[in-house]
Design a protein around this motif. Sequence first.
Motif, short mmCIF file in Angstrom:
data_model
loop_
_atom_site.label_atom_id
_atom_site.label_comp_id
_atom_site.label_asym_id
_atom_site.label_seq_id
_atom_site.Cartn_x
_atom_site.Cartn_y
_atom_site.Cartn_z
N GLU A 189 0.81 -1.22 0.00
CA GLU A 189 0.00 0.00 0.00
C GLU A 189 0.84 1.28 0.00
OE1 GLU A 189 -3.13 0.17 -0.37
OE2 GLU A 189 -3.84 -1.87 0.02
N HIS A 190 1.97 1.26 0.72
CA HIS A 190 2.69 2.51 0.96
C HIS A 190 4.10 2.57 0.36
CE1 HIS A 190 -0.55 3.55 3.68
NE2 HIS A 190 -0.36 2.43 4.36
N ALA A 191 4.73 1.44 0.16
CA ALA A 191 6.10 1.44 -0.38
C ALA A 191 6.33 0.17 -1.19
CB ALA A 191 7.11 1.56 0.75
N PRO A 192 5.62 0.01 -2.33
CA PRO A 192 5.70 -1.26 -3.09
C PRO A 192 7.10 -1.60 -3.58
CG PRO A 192 4.56 0.47 -4.33
CD PRO A 192 4.69 0.97 -2.93
N GLN A 193 7.98 -0.60 -3.70
CA GLN A 193 9.33 -0.89 -4.16
C GLN A 193 10.09 -1.75 -3.16
OE1 GLN A 193 8.25 2.06 -3.13
NE2 GLN A 193 9.69 2.85 -1.62
N ALA A 236 5.27 -3.83 -16.96
CA ALA A 236 4.53 -3.07 -15.94
C ALA A 236 3.11 -3.60 -15.79
CB ALA A 236 4.52 -1.59 -16.28
N GLN A 237 2.47 -3.90 -16.91
CA GLN A 237 1.10 -4.43 -16.85
C GLN A 237 1.07 -5.82 -16.23
OE1 GLN A 237 -1.28 -3.97 -20.49
NE2 GLN A 237 0.12 -2.37 -21.15
N ILE A 238 2.04 -6.65 -16.57
CA ILE A 238 2.11 -7.99 -16.00
C ILE A 238 2.37 -7.91 -14.50
CG2 ILE A 238 3.49 -10.11 -15.97
CD1 ILE A 238 3.95 -9.54 -19.04
N LYS A 239 3.27 -7.02 -14.10
CA LYS A 239 3.57 -6.85 -12.69
C LYS A 239 2.34 -6.36 -11.93
CE LYS A 239 6.58 -4.24 -9.53
NZ LYS A 239 7.69 -3.24 -9.45
N GLN A 240 1.64 -5.40 -12.49
CA GLN A 240 0.44 -4.86 -11.84
C GLN A 240 -0.58 -5.96 -11.59
OE1 GLN A 240 -1.80 -2.02 -14.17
NE2 GLN A 240 -2.63 -1.04 -12.35
N LYS A 241 -0.79 -6.80 -12.60
CA LYS A 241 -1.76 -7.90 -12.47
C LYS A 241 -1.30 -8.90 -11.42
CE LYS A 241 -4.62 -11.34 -13.61
NZ LYS A 241 -6.03 -11.38 -13.17
N SER A 242 -0.04 -9.30 -11.47
CA SER A 242 0.44 -10.35 -10.57
C SER A 242 0.46 -9.90 -9.12
CB SER A 242 1.83 -10.83 -11.00
OG SER A 242 2.81 -9.83 -10.83
N ILE A 243 0.88 -8.65 -8.86
CA ILE A 243 0.95 -8.24 -7.46
C ILE A 243 -0.44 -7.89 -6.91
CG2 ILE A 243 3.33 -7.46 -7.72
CD1 ILE A 243 2.37 -4.59 -7.50
N ALA A 244 -1.34 -7.41 -7.76
CA ALA A 244 -2.70 -7.14 -7.29
C ALA A 244 -3.38 -8.44 -6.88
CB ALA A 244 -3.50 -6.42 -8.37
N ASP A 245 -3.23 -9.48 -7.71
CA ASP A 245 -3.83 -10.77 -7.38
C ASP A 245 -3.15 -11.38 -6.16
OD1 ASP A 245 -5.42 -10.34 -9.55
OD2 ASP A 245 -4.78 -12.10 -10.68
N THR A 246 -1.84 -11.18 -6.02
CA THR A 246 -1.13 -11.67 -4.85
C THR A 246 -1.62 -10.96 -3.59
OG1 THR A 246 0.83 -12.13 -6.19
CG2 THR A 246 1.13 -12.03 -3.81
#
Length: 263
Positions: A189-193, A236-246
């Motif tokens: 939520e606050h520091a995804p890096q 970036a799109q693949i990462k967004q999908k994978s981490i949102a589902d995670t």
Amino acid sequence: MKLIEPKILYKDIIINNSNIDDFLHTKHAGAYCYDTNTIVLYNYIISDDVSDPAKAAEAKDVAQYTLETRPSTIVHEMRHWHNRTIVPRFQDFCLMNYYQEVSLMCLDEISAITADILYTTPKYKELGVCQATVICSMLEATDRFKDYCIEEYVTRFLGSISSGYHLDVQAMTPNKAYAYLQQLQREYEHAPQKLFDKHFQDAVKGYFTFDGYCVLDDKISANAQDAWKLVQQNFAQIKQKSIADTHNMINTMLKSDIFQKRM
């Protein structure tokens, strides 16, 4: 410990009325098996008892295509083996950081698709491994993964983790595991890096190093800038999908009985 190059085994599979639908849905040409360090290549034999002529014809075409593209399958599965020399077991490497684990699983698959394209496409084979051929191969691979594979693979990866995460919890103890997963959710939520450490970044470089060349360490030439930007957008799109589902998966874990019993 460096893995010994895998043995290649061949497995005959009979396709009949009971399994033809699953076969036409999955269409696996081969697989790398970590536990036995083998590459299994499938030979599909279509039984005469398949009652639907259209399905039988399609299955025969798939079986023939599997044979014709066997060199590509071997390159693909050998890349999975190569990547396991970098990260032997995702779960041990990531230590319950499921964001890293799922991302590495996705990148492992994209790396294997990239290797297949890079080493079996005639024009790329002629030019050899260089910035242009690697970027073009990565662009095609990320396009393919994003447009055709991502839902299937991410669902499979999350399912694998969900079915065995109780073992991770037991190894860490429920209280520590619960606190750690909460920390991961706060970082999301606050520091995804912060979710991705140096070990992860080094693994990614290894996944996308071909014949000693890593485009991630190279300065992108002017002629390749546009293609490279598309590659980055795909990632970036693949990462967004994978981490949102995670993120959703971990939220479900935190509400599970294994943690509620700790109260």
